[in-house]
Design an enzyme around this catalytic site. Structure first.
Site, short mmCIF file in Angstrom:
data_model
loop_
_atom_site.label_atom_id
_atom_site.label_comp_id
_atom_site.label_asym_id
_atom_site.label_seq_id
_atom_site.Cartn_x
_atom_site.Cartn_y
_atom_site.Cartn_z
N LYS A 112 -25.53 0.04 80.78
CA LYS A 112 -26.87 -0.20 80.26
C LYS A 112 -27.62 -1.26 81.09
O LYS A 112 -27.05 -1.85 81.99
CB LYS A 112 -26.77 -0.59 78.79
CG LYS A 112 -26.12 0.50 77.93
CD LYS A 112 -26.96 1.76 77.87
CE LYS A 112 -26.22 3.04 77.50
NZ LYS A 112 -25.61 3.09 76.20
C1 LIG Z 1 -24.87 3.93 75.26
C2 LIG Z 1 -25.46 4.45 74.02
C3 LIG Z 1 -24.89 4.25 72.76
C4 LIG Z 1 -23.52 3.65 72.58
O1 LIG Z 1 -23.38 2.40 73.16
P1 LIG Z 1 -21.95 1.71 73.26
O2 LIG Z 1 -22.27 0.27 73.40
O3 LIG Z 1 -21.29 2.29 74.47
O4 LIG Z 1 -21.20 2.00 72.03
C5 LIG Z 1 -25.55 4.71 71.65
N1 LIG Z 1 -26.74 5.33 71.74
C6 LIG Z 1 -27.32 5.56 72.93
C7 LIG Z 1 -28.63 6.25 72.98
C8 LIG Z 1 -26.69 5.14 74.12
O5 LIG Z 1 -27.26 5.40 75.29
#
Ligand SMILES: *Cc1c(COP(=O)(O)O)cnc(C)c1O
Length: 432
Positions: free
Chosen positions: A205
């Protein structure tokens, strides 16, 4: 005319594109400080001053509240945990319907299933790829209890209208802003526009601490429920004097001190990183301007995009009939990153197709109203985007240079200019 790399010519790009790296000296020092202090976590699942975690966790949460202008930030060990906690805090009961996008990371919908909720998929808007007030309205029923809206690819959903619609009916809105930290709608940060918002701090992210997440809310009661679910609610509710114990089943969603220390440094960098993403997005748009086969990303009025991914739509007809798959294969052969489609529409996954999540009796789908469908064709815009139109690149970030952008655009243009050669190849293959 130059020969396409896919047909044996020289690729536009020989060296790999730069990796996205946000971890620097500040994060290294912050992690070392924690290790030198030897306290790696100080959560306790008792109603005591340790219920809220250690100093780094609390520092991160106060900084997150200040940055996003919210009353409560609750750190968790992933956005998945954050989404699960948010659905629990919302009071979802078995059989309740939760409206969600089918074009998102799977956890956005699984969060409902974990509490016995029934995901009801609403179609997406073909410009923002988010569910919209119109598509949500089509799926409302007397059993709708929550909506999980996803700010997909970094573009905030049409949250003003969605909130009005939800509040008229007493429906809870959870905003999955995992991909949109730093994006805004009418000046307000994405993630703060619903009753609860969820951010991800995973490695892929915009900012990260390895694994982690943060849930935000302005509602004191929801904040307390989130804190309880994060930290073994069932053994804390009595001493804390909590009356409503619905869904007060606890998990361990706690963040460690090292992750919190790193995340706090990352938060300081967020605005700069997103500003850089905007510059790269502008450069990409300028470099790709005027190609009939490539529909550039649309940004709605009042929106500052977070540019997690740079998502375009491919028009095979405008490319003389060259299929999307062959187009992407040829661009990749030129040495630049490009992907066809995003994730399969979630309702086509086995859990929905076979209506099986927990146990052998098909829970929670056994509780679903007969009108709830997971059939192919359920969300035609999503299916068209995924199987036909969407192409994206992940190069829209701070490490990308003007030269990288130029190579990216040159590869796209080269393939489109030589589309006829590829069509000949594909025609010969399909005859063989
Ligand atoms: C990455 C992501 C998640 C989950 O995030 P994690 O921290 O890996 O659990 C949930 N929703 C969206 C839209 C994502 O891109």
């Amino acid at each position: 005319m130059s020969t396409l790399a896919l047909l044996g010519g020289a690729p536009i790009r020989k060296n790999p594109f730069p990796e996205y790296v946000t971890i620097g000296e500040e994060e290294r020092q912050a992690a070392l400080d924690v290790l030198n202090g030897t306290v790696l976590s100080s959560f306790l699942a008792t109603w005591s001053d340790k219920f809220y975690g250690g100093p780094r966790v609390q520092t991160l949460e106060r900084a997150w509240e200040a940055h996003f202008g919210v009353k409560h930030a609750i750190s968790v060990n992933s956005a998945t945990s954050g989404l699960y906690a948010a659905v629990g805090a919302a009071g979802i009961s078995p059989g309740d319907e939760v409206i969600v996008s089918p074009y998102t990371m799977s956890a956005s919908a699984t969060a409902a299933v974990v509490y016995g909720g029934v995901p009801v998929f609403a179609d997406i808007d073909p410009e923002t790829y988010c569910i919209s007030p119109e598509t949500i309205r089509q799926r409302l029923s007397p059993r709708t209890r929550a909506i999980i809206v996803v700010d997909i690819f970094g573009h905030p959903a049409d949250m003003g209208k969605i909130m009005r619609l939800a509040e008229e009916r007493g429906i809870v809105v959870i905003e999955d802003s995992a991909q949109a930290p730093g994006a805004t709608l009418d000046g307000s940060p994405a993630g703060t526009l619903g009753h609860m918002g969820v951010f991800s701090l995973n490695y892929h992210k915009t900012i990260h601490c390895g694994e982690g997440g943060v849930v935000v809310t302005n509602d004191d009661r929801l904040a307390e429920r989130l804190q309880l679910i994060r930290n073994h609610a069932e053994v804390v509710v009595k001493n804390k004097g909590v009356e409503d114990i619905t869904n007060m089943v606890g998990f361990n969603y706690r963040m460690t001190e090292i992750e919190a220390a790193i995340a706090a440094e990352q938060l300081k960098k967020l605005d700069g990183l997103v500003a850089r993403r905007r510059e790269v997005a502008d450069q990409l748009k300028a470099a790709l301007f005027g190609l009939p086969a490539i529909l550039l990303p649309q940004v709605k009025p009042g929106v500052e995009h977070g540019w997690y991914l740079f998502v375009m739509r491919y028009d095979a007809t405008a490319a003389g009939g060259l299929s999307r798959e062959t187009f992407v294969e040829a661009v990749k052969a030129e040495g630049v990153p490009l992907v066809a489609g995003y994730v399969e529409p979630i309702y086509l996954e086995p859990m929905y197709q076979r209506r099986t999540a927990f146990g052998r009796q098909g829970f929670p789908f056994s509780l679903a109203d007969a009108s709830v469908s997971y059939d192919k064709g359920l969300c035609p815009v999503t299916e068209r985007m995924h199987y036909e139109d969407v192409i994206f690149t992940n190069i829209c970030h701070s490490q990308t240079t003007g030269e990288d952008v130029a190579d990216f655009a040159a590869a796209i243009r080269k393939v489109l200019e030589n589309a006829a050669d590829l069509k000949e190849r594909d025609a010969a293959r399909s005859q063989a």
